[in-house]
Design a protein around this motif. Structure first.
Motif, PDB file in Angstrom:
ATOM      1  N   ALA B 466     -14.106  67.719  11.291  1.00 47.46           N
ATOM      2  CA  ALA B 466     -14.048  66.443  10.570  1.00 47.46           C
ATOM      3  C   ALA B 466     -13.190  65.429  11.321  1.00 47.46           C
ATOM      4  O   ALA B 466     -12.109  65.742  11.804  1.00 47.46           O
ATOM      5  N   ASN B 467     -13.683  64.229  11.417  1.00 50.29           N
ATOM      6  CA  ASN B 467     -12.873  63.124  11.942  1.00 50.29           C
ATOM      7  C   ASN B 467     -13.281  61.845  11.229  1.00 50.29           C
ATOM      8  O   ASN B 467     -14.122  61.872  10.314  1.00 50.29           O
ATOM      9  N   GLU B 468     -12.713  60.739  11.650  1.00 47.84           N
ATOM     10  CA  GLU B 468     -12.943  59.489  10.921  1.00 47.84           C
ATOM     11  C   GLU B 468     -14.429  59.142  10.789  1.00 47.84           C
ATOM     12  O   GLU B 468     -14.873  58.614   9.785  1.00 47.84           O
ATOM     13  N   THR B 469     -15.172  59.431  11.836  1.00 49.21           N
ATOM     14  CA  THR B 469     -16.561  58.981  11.820  1.00 49.21           C
ATOM     15  C   THR B 469     -17.453  59.849  10.938  1.00 49.21           C
ATOM     16  O   THR B 469     -18.360  59.362  10.294  1.00 49.21           O
ATOM     17  N   ASN B 470     -17.192  61.137  10.932  1.00 47.65           N
ATOM     18  CA  ASN B 470     -18.140  61.976  10.193  1.00 47.65           C
ATOM     19  C   ASN B 470     -17.611  62.415   8.835  1.00 47.65           C
ATOM     20  O   ASN B 470     -18.293  63.136   8.111  1.00 47.65           O
ATOM     21  N   GLY B 498      -8.600  69.385   0.915  1.00 47.59           N
ATOM     22  CA  GLY B 498      -7.188  69.078   1.081  1.00 47.59           C
ATOM     23  C   GLY B 498      -6.818  68.908   2.536  1.00 47.59           C
ATOM     24  O   GLY B 498      -6.090  67.983   2.915  1.00 47.59           O
ATOM     25  N   ARG B 499      -7.356  69.783   3.367  1.00 47.75           N
ATOM     26  CA  ARG B 499      -7.021  69.694   4.786  1.00 47.75           C
ATOM     27  C   ARG B 499      -7.594  68.430   5.415  1.00 47.75           C
ATOM     28  O   ARG B 499      -6.945  67.783   6.234  1.00 47.75           O
ATOM     29  N   VAL B 507      -9.172  58.832   4.262  1.00 50.77           N
ATOM     30  CA  VAL B 507      -9.899  59.374   3.119  1.00 50.77           C
ATOM     31  C   VAL B 507      -8.971  60.047   2.121  1.00 50.77           C
ATOM     32  O   VAL B 507      -9.422  60.668   1.179  1.00 50.77           O
ATOM     33  N   ARG B 508      -7.662  59.910   2.350  1.00 54.73           N
ATOM     34  CA  ARG B 508      -6.749  60.660   1.498  1.00 54.73           C
ATOM     35  C   ARG B 508      -6.934  60.293   0.033  1.00 54.73           C
ATOM     36  O   ARG B 508      -7.031  61.154  -0.829  1.00 54.73           O
ATOM     37  N   LEU B 537      -0.945  67.330  -1.414  1.00 50.65           N
ATOM     38  CA  LEU B 537      -1.304  65.967  -1.019  1.00 50.65           C
ATOM     39  C   LEU B 537      -0.291  64.957  -1.548  1.00 50.65           C
ATOM     40  O   LEU B 537       0.107  64.022  -0.852  1.00 50.65           O
ATOM     41  N   LEU B 538       0.109  65.165  -2.794  1.00 49.23           N
ATOM     42  CA  LEU B 538       1.016  64.218  -3.406  1.00 49.23           C
ATOM     43  C   LEU B 538       2.343  64.157  -2.681  1.00 49.23           C
ATOM     44  O   LEU B 538       2.998  63.125  -2.629  1.00 49.23           O
TER      45      LEU B 538
END
Lengths: 432, 1189
Positions: B466-470, B498-499, B507-508, B537-538
């Protein structure tokens, strides 16, 4: 008479130490050791893992026990459980075990507990030849068949009458040749070479009918029965379509690299010549579309199901063998459906709905609809079940791959040649 | 020695042993109790209960038939026996113990069919894990059974039980020892295989001896078996390691593909640390790799990965210098194969010295490995593909690793177990080299039918990719996964989300919102998992999300999963200032339920209480006190400890003032946000594809993947002297002989002919292959090919040879149509043909270009439809493109041709394979015959020997190119060697065609097999340019065809050379009369006699030709058969004559008697009698070849 247990020996580094064949209910019905004997209690670790896993497929292929590692494959409702003691490439073992299963399939026509039990001696002889000290020795079916003849009904009758054996009395010279996949002195009265180009469509279609993912995997299965040492060349009309492939060892790789021509001295009999993947640039044309609507109601513990299948891009060919498989949620007790074509079955224990349609008639689209009865009180299933589609299209390779010619060199006679095309659904899943 | 003696005595005592064993079995119940022997206890009692009775039953049956014998037995005994007899026929359960006796009887019978049936049942018992050890004596007797299947099954039994009955197992050893001497290679191999599989320590010396011998066997298959036997012996007795390493070293030098895989396997098991043994064989292994069988490939590739890590520099060490692209095209092309050795060396030296300062230059050997393994990505065997993939991952420059992705993705179509392993490795790789798999993202999408473990691994890969584009596509996928019915999978998906959220800031918020929605899921597991992930995450940005915290606080009423409750409590405590009103209320509720909570929840309640006390003591003081009191009396001491600790810390008392000041800092310190990491991170310190990697733990026998060296070790250790190998003993005789006649011609083309096929592969890698050296090897290969087809024993040739052979066949077929077509084309064809005859074993590109031409000509003849011709045009273009590099070769070879007379053509023609008998060969062989006739008439004049001595074949010892102008040929002069009669005289001819004079030619460093001796030739002081000189040396080959290796020195250079005799040269002629001959022959019968039927070559049916050919093949003299026949002119006598030849081996003086009995229609029978069976076997083959071609 005392027995020396080899405890004084250092645990030797070796490859595959032992093999156990286990059936689905967990009985060990065959064991073979290539080195000192390992007690079958080692399998207990496996049974433990098997208990935990709901489906037999979910048993981890590699298990660690205090002194051993268990590497298992699940094939034809049997577990082939091998024991290794030291570092080894796990794929090496897995691939080998599958080769063993393939060999059984090849020899006995099927690979089941009963057939292995019936041919236990042949099985044992095969295993003895396939591994030496845990390292693969002869895995080419051609070499094996020279040493151990596959059983046929006629031969088993003759053997019982005459007491002769199914072990070849000629020595396996194939083992020595540099084309171990073919034995010398093959003779046929009808010389024929048939190639089946089979393509499978793997696809995931989402709820709305858009294709999430689709690709085509092809395989060329050959059945070559030719006298002598023929040298064949198979060329394609459009080899550029082929993206990634793997070859039977007989294929000359350099020739393919240079000319995109398959040049090979074929093994005798049936074999997989190559597998290929079609370039992802080409958009895959799905032959059918599926309109579906499955819904579960919050109240009244019931649901509705409505599936229609129609032709999309079939290149003018008929879609046959159409079949839809649905794994229903556990809470679906029974179904009450009507199929406009074909018939359906619902297995209550496995919750498997199978709708066997047959030929797809473009004028009158097959439809399956009706109600689902749910277990009362159970919560509404969150996910709708996915549909697995099965289909066949004869005489069509959906990617457009076409064999342009097949030539034979090295022998004088004229063989019968034939190429058949078939498109099938591979892992074709429709999400709902 | 004692063991040996013991063994020798054994057969005598063996008979007694077998007799006594039966009673011993009766007494030896304890063996049944061994856990190894009886896997199931039930069986054991059952067996032992019946055994005594059963034996008695047998005895009674043996003495007098019927049922007598049981006189003394009590009533109970009789009853039991009666029951047994009754049950014998019907119930199979009762039948079982009886069968053991049956089996013994059957095994003792004379009928093979009964024995076979018994063995089959026994093997079935073994297969089921039943104990059959008490049958050992009965079974072992059948080890020498004639029936091959019985024999095989006895082997199976023996290997299984020998360990447990060592003394009895020794009875079988002599059978195998005999088998080791069998003339048939397959029998030798199988004898060695079983012998080495018997795990009996006492035979270690015998095994060692057998392995040693087999390691120098002439059959590659036997040598392969020897390689297999090495680890077996090693595991039996690790003390033999040093000796075994010697054998491994020897076998590593083997040049056949058959042996390569097995010996590397032995290497890996016995001495993986001795990486130095690989140096000299490295290039050979790389070049052979593609033709090794698939299992061997895996082992070799894994070993070479380790090797490369110790010997080469890290290709990625200079990240800034990413000119790898330029480098790649340079190296990647086939050009570098044409480079001179000189260039090569320079570059290596450069690489070594300048590695640090200069841009990284890849060692050509490193490149060789990468290039030669790449095609194996196309293997059908997943293990091979994986092995190559890990090699690329660990060794290739970053820019090139990408090629493996496609192949790995292909494996995902395979069986689920394969998928499982591949995905594990992909997961590790995708962390380091994400870009590699990105194009295949969709191949990792999950289907609802995948097994859970596969789903989770795919998820892992998707997350790594996963990265920004996909990310948006991936999240959309994840959304469907969350609804899955497989809850483990859903939980894993939530963690994956979560990861993704932690790794990709953009995308958080989206992820968090999605997860919060999941909090209302009906499935508790899903909610719990979400809570845990949300908590993490929080922690990254708590101030923004107080409403989420509020929402979660409400969940404490519903969620029962301890981990989730604990997480919520921790969150509230940590961020209590964001939810000042709710937090005390939560604590109140928790205090109420404290006693019923899980331990981790209790700890978090304490935690929350402490934090609240510190921030908001007014509202929570009493509550905290209450909770601490509860905890004080908790059953779990962790909780009691914690309570005590917290009380001291937060409640200020007189005693401890110091720490409580810092209580706030301690509890409310800013905690770093957790980093959600892949469990596969850093797993790549294990060699990928290994079991250790899969388990993420070091397994026994795992060899660490070494780190790259700082500076490259000396690359010259891998340099191999380009040995021109000596001819094999089976060379076709007529061909060689004729070569002698044209010594005056530039003879490189024929002398090259001796270099073996793998040699040429070697030279290719060393990039020394000038066009000439290549051209020769082509010839020799075709020569050995024909041998292979004759004997089926030589499997050295590589696949290409086959190709070539086929091509030749094709060519034959093509001939006719070519003649019909335009003359221009045919001439072209003609030319090509000639080229091919002298065709070098070319570099890859050249071969390909040639093949293209081939196919071009094929297709141009065949009726081609439109589309075909289109393809053709392309092919032509391609062919044209690839022509230039091969051109010089062709010109060269053409030149060669011109210098030869037409007659020489057949020197280049491969010996024909039996299927295709072109007219051409008939012609050439008859020509050869004529020439032989000439030489015969010459020799008749010499009265010295009765044997029609023939012209001598000469062999290449040192080639002009390798010898830098100095070339050496040698021949077996067949003269007695005067200084020592036990030596074979070797006449050597030195030719200096270099530009400078050669001085001080002499030999040093003679390496011989045990027993062999050499008498060196006198030093040649000076050999001026263009001059030729001869010298004679003597070699005692010890009656074996082992090569004598030595170095030939000039004042400036050393050359490694070796001389290997043909078997026919190992003997000297003796004169025998026919009667003597027959008498001697009578004493060499049985094992010492080898008979072969053959059909004489059409040109070899007269006496002259037969005598001639035999004499050429072996240094034997003719036995005069009846004076009348001897004197008669060569008019064929009325009956079918018998030709006899006699000789003695040079070293031991053993008689060698050869008889050729002719029959009608060219049929003949060849008989060789010789005490030395190996010599006999080899001689038969040689003469057979000489007579049939």
């Amino acid at each position: 008479m005392t027995i020396k247990v080899n405890s004084q020996l250092k645990p030797a580094a070796e490859m595959i130490h032992s093999l156990f064949l286990v059936n689905q209910s967990g009985d060990i019905f065959l064991e073979k050791h290539w080195k000192s004997v390992i007690s079958r209690t080692v399998c207990d670790y496996f049974f433990e893992a098997k208990e935990k896993a709901v489906q037999p497929e979910n048993v981890p292929p590699v298990l660690q026990t205090p002194h051993h590692y268990l590497i298992t494959i699940y094939r034809d409702k049997l577990f082939f459980l091998s024991v290794v003691q030291t570092e080894i490439s796990p794929l090496f073992v897995i691939e080998f075990l599958h080769r063993v299963a393939d060999t059984f399939q090849d020899y006995f026509g099927e690979c089941s507990e009963s057939i292995i039990k019936d041919n236990v001696v042949t099985v044992y002889e095969l295993l003895e030849e396939m591994l030496d000290n845990g390292f693969p020795l002869a895995t080419e079916s051609n070499v094996l068949k020279e040493m151990i003849r596959p059983p046929t009904i006629l031969r088993s009758v003759v053997n019982t009458l005459t007491g002769s054996s199914n072990v070849g009395d000629t020595l396996p010279t194939g083992q020595l040749s540099n084309i171990p996949w073919r034995r010398a002195g093959v003779k046929y009265t009808n010389n024929e070479a048939y190639f089946d180009v089979i393509e499978e469509i793997d696809a995931i279609v989402d709820k709305s009918g858009t294709t999430v993912f689709a690709e085509i995997q092809g395989v060329i299965e050959a059945s070559v029965k030719l006298t002598g040492m023929p040298d064949l060349t198979l060329s394609f009309m459009n080899p550029r379509l082929l993206d990634d492939m793997s070859f039977h060892p007989c294929v000359r790789f350099k020739r393919w690299e240079a000319e995109r021509v398959l040049s090979f001295i074929p093994p005798d009999g049936n074999f997989t010549l190559m597998t290929y993947h079609v370039t992802s640039q080409n958009l895959v044309a799905l032959p059918v579309y599926v309109k579906q609507n499955i819904s579960f109601f919050e109240t009244g513990s019931c649901g509705r199901l409505d599936i229609t299948i129609g032709p999309k891009q079939t290149m003018g060919k008929t879609v046959e063998g159409l079949m839809v498989t649905v794994y229903m949620p556990k809470s679906v007790l029974s179904v009450n459906l009507t199929a406009s074509q074909g018939n359906y079955t619902y297995d209550l224990t496995s919750k498997l709905l199978v709708w066997d349609i047959g030929k797809l008639n473009p004028q009158k689209l097959p439809n399956l609809r009706g109600g689902l009865t749910m277990q009362s009180g159970a919560p509404r299933p969150e996910e709708n079940p996915a549909l697995d589609i099965n289909l066949k299209i004869q005489q069509l390779a959906i990617s457009g791959v076409k064999v342009s010619r097949l030539d034979m060199y090295g022998e004088k006679y004229k063989p019968f040649k034939g190429v058949k095309y078939l498109t099938k659904a591979g892992k074709f899943q429709v999400r709902t | 020695m004692t063991t040996m003696q013991r063994l020798l005595q054994l057969p005598v005592s063996a008979v007694n042993m077998v007799k006594t064993v039966q009673s011993q079995v009766q007494g030896g119940q304890e063996e049944d109790k061994s856990p190894v022997l009886t896997p199931d206890g039930v069986q054991q009692t059952w067996y032992s209960a019946l055994q005594p009775d059963e034996l008695r039953h047998l005895r009674s049956g043996g003495t007098g038939g019927g049922g007598g014998g049981g006189g003394g037995g009590g009533g109970r005994d009789q009853d039991e026996r009666a029951a047994l007899e009754e049950g014998g026929g019907s119930s199979s359960f009762q039948n079982q113990p009886l069968r053991h006796d049956d089996l013994k009887e059957m095994l003792d019978s004379n009928k093979d069919s009964l024995k076979l049936e018994a063995m089959k049942r026994i093997v079935a018992m073994i297969a089921r894990g039943k104990n059959a050890s008490d049958l050992f004596p009965a079974v072992v007797k059948n080890v020498a059974c004639k029936n091959i299947e019985v024999k095989k099954l006895v082997y199976v039994y023996l290997v299984r039980y020998a360990e447990e009955q060592q003394d009895l197992a020794l009875l079988s050893i002599s059978t195998f020892q005999r088998g080791l001497k069998d003339p048939n290679q397959l029998i030798r191999a199988s004898a060695l295989r079983v012998l080495s599989s018997i795990r009996v320590t006492i035979i270690v010396p015998i095994m060692m001896l057998a392995i040693k011998e087999a390691a120098s066997d002439m059959s590659p298959y036997v040598r392969k078996t020897a390689a297999h036997a090495i680890p077996k012996l090693y595991s039996l007795d690790p003390e033999q390691k040093d000796q075994l390493i010697e054998i491994i070293e020897k076998l590593l030098a083997d040049k056949t593909t058959l042996v390569a895989g097995s010996v590397v396997m032995a290497f890996e098991e016995v001495c993986p640390e001795r990486i130095d043994l690989i140096h000299k064989n490295y290039r050979k292994l790389c070049n052979l790799l593609i033709d090794v069988e698939e299992w061997g490939q895996v082992v070799i590739i894994n070993m070479l990965t380790r090797y490369a890590r110790t010997q080469f520099l890290n290709p990625n060490m200079n990240e800034s210098l990413l000119e790898e692209g330029g480098d790649k095209t340079f190296y990647g092309s086939d050009e570098d194969e044409d480079e001179d050795e000189e260039d090569d060396k320079d570059k290596k030296a450069e690489a070594a010295s300048l590695a640090k300062r200069k841009p990284y230059v890849m060692d050509p050997d490193h490149r060789l490995l990468l290039r030669n393994t790449k095609p194996l990505l196309q293997s059908r065997n997943a293990a091979v593909v994986m092995a190559v993939a890990q090699l690329y991952f660990h060794l290739a420059p970053k820019a090139e690793v990408g090629v493996i992705a496609k192949a790995l993705v292909r494996l995902l179509r395979s069986h689920s177990e394969v998928q499982f392993v591949v995905l594990q490795n992909v997961a590790t790789m995708s962390i380091k080299r994400r870009g590699m798999f990105e194009p295949y993202l969709k191949s990792f999408y999950i289907r609802s039918t995948d097994p859970t473990q596969i789903k989770i691994l795919k998820l892992e890969v998707l997350t790594n990719l996963a990265n920004e584009t996909n990310i948006s596509t991936i999240l959309r996928e994840f959304q469907t996964y969350i609804k899955s019915m497989d809850k483990d999978f859903v939980a894993a998906t939530i963690q994956a989300i979560g990861r993704c959220a932690t790794n990709i800031g953009e995308v958080r918020d989206t992820c968090l919102n999605g997860l919060v929605q999941l909090l209302s899921n009906r499935d508790e597991l899903v909610v719990a998992e979400s809570v845990v992930v949300i908590k993490k995450l929080l922690q990254m940005q708590p101030e923004k999300h107080s409403d989420i915290i509020k929402h979660m606080a409400k969940l404490t009423d519903n969620i029962q999963v301890p981990m989730a409750r604990a997480s919520i409590l921790w969150l509230i405590g940590e961020y209590c200032e964001h939810v000042p009103n709710i937090a005390p209320d939560v604590l109140r509720k928790m205090a109420k339920s404290f006693t019923n909570e899980d331990d981790i929840v209790k700890l978090q309640i304490l935690n929350l209480a402490a934090k609240l006390y510190l921030t908001n003591s007014k509202q929570t003081k009493l509550l905290t006190q209450y909770v601490l009191n509860l905890a004080k009396y908790d059953q779990n001491y962790d909780i009691r400890d914690r309570a005590r600790f917290i009380r001291q810390l937060i409640v200020p008392t007189e005693k401890c003032g110091a720490l409580s000041k810092y209580a706030k800092k301690l509890f409310l310190a800013l905690k770093p946000a957790p980093i959600l990491e892949s469990p596969f991170k850093d797993r790549d310190h294990f060699q990928l594809g290994s079991l250790s990697h899969l388990l993420n733990a070091k397994t026994g026998g795992y060899q660490e993947l070494p780190d790259w060296p700082e500076a490259a070790p000396d690359p010259s250790v891998r340099n191999v002297e380009v040995k021109e190998s000596v001819p094999e003993w089976t060379k076709c005789s007529s061909r060689e002989k004729r070569k002698e006649k044209k010594v005056e011609k530039p003879f490189y083309s024929d002398s090259e002919g001796e270099s073996g096929p793998t040699e040429s592969a070697d030279s290719e890698s060393d990039s020394v292959s000038g066009s000439e050296s290549g051209s020769g090897s082509g010839v020799s290969r075709s020569g050995s090919e024909s041998e292979a087809s004759e004997e089926g024993s030589e499997s050295e040739e590589e696949e290409e040879d086959e190709e070539e052979k086929d091509k030749k066949k094709k060519k034959k077929e093509l001939k006719k149509p070519v003649q019909e077509s335009e003359s221009e084309q045919s001439s072209e064809e003609e030319e090509r043909k000639r080229e091919r005859k002298s065709k070098p074993r070319k570099s890859a590109s050249e071969t390909e270009s040639d093949e293209e031409e081939e196919s071009e000509s094929e297709s141009s003849q065949s009726e081609s439809d439109d589309s075909d011709s289109e393809v053709e045009v392309k092919k032509k273009k391609k062919a044209a493109e690839s022509k230039p590099p091969s051109k010089p070769v062709k010109i060269e070879s053409k030149k060669e041709k011109k210098e030869m007379s037409l007659l020489d053509l057949d020197d280049f023609e491969p010996a024909p394979s039996p299927q295709v008998t072109p007219i051409n060969t008939f012609l050439s062989s008859s020509l050869a015959n004529d020439l032989e006739g000439l030489s015969l008439s010459d020799s008749v004049l010499s009265p010295a020997t009765i044997a029609p001595s023939s012209a001598l074949k000469s062999y290449e010892l040192l080639h002009r190119i390798t010898g830098e102008g100095l070339s050496v040929e040698y021949c077996f002069s067949r003269q007695p060697f005067s200084p020592d009669a036990n030596m074979v005289a070797v006449q050597m001819q030195f030719t200096n065609s270099a530009t400078s004079d050669a001085k001080n030619l002499h030999m040093v460093d003679v390496k011989l097999h045990s027993g062999m001796r050499v008498k060196e030739f006198p030093e040649i002081e000076l050999l001026p340019t263009g001059e030729t000189s001869t010298a004679v040396m003597g070699i005692d080959f010890c009656d074996s065809t082992q090569a004598a290796n030595f170095q030939l020195c000039t004042n400036t250079r050393k050359f490694f050379v070796s001389i290997q005799p043909q078997v026919g040269e190992l003997m000297r002629p003796v004169f025998l009369t026919e009667n003597e001959f027959k008498k001697e022959q009578g004493q060499l019968m049985g094992m010492n006699e080898i008979t072969e039927k053959l059909t004489l070559d059409i040109n070899c049916r007269n006496e002259h030709a037969i005598v001639q050919r035999v004499a050429t093949a072996a240094n034997l003299s003719r036995v005069p058969c009846g004076s009348d026949k001897e004197c008669s002119p060569p008019v064929p006598p009325a009956d079918h004559p018998v030709h006899r030849f006699a000789g003695r081996t040079v070293t031991s003086g053993s008689l060698v008697l050869v008889t050729v009995a002719t029959k009608e229609d060219g049929a003949a029978q060849l008989t060789v009698n010789c005490e030395k069976m190996v010599i006999g076997t080899m001689l038969v083959k040689d003469i057979l070849l000489a007579l049939t071609q």
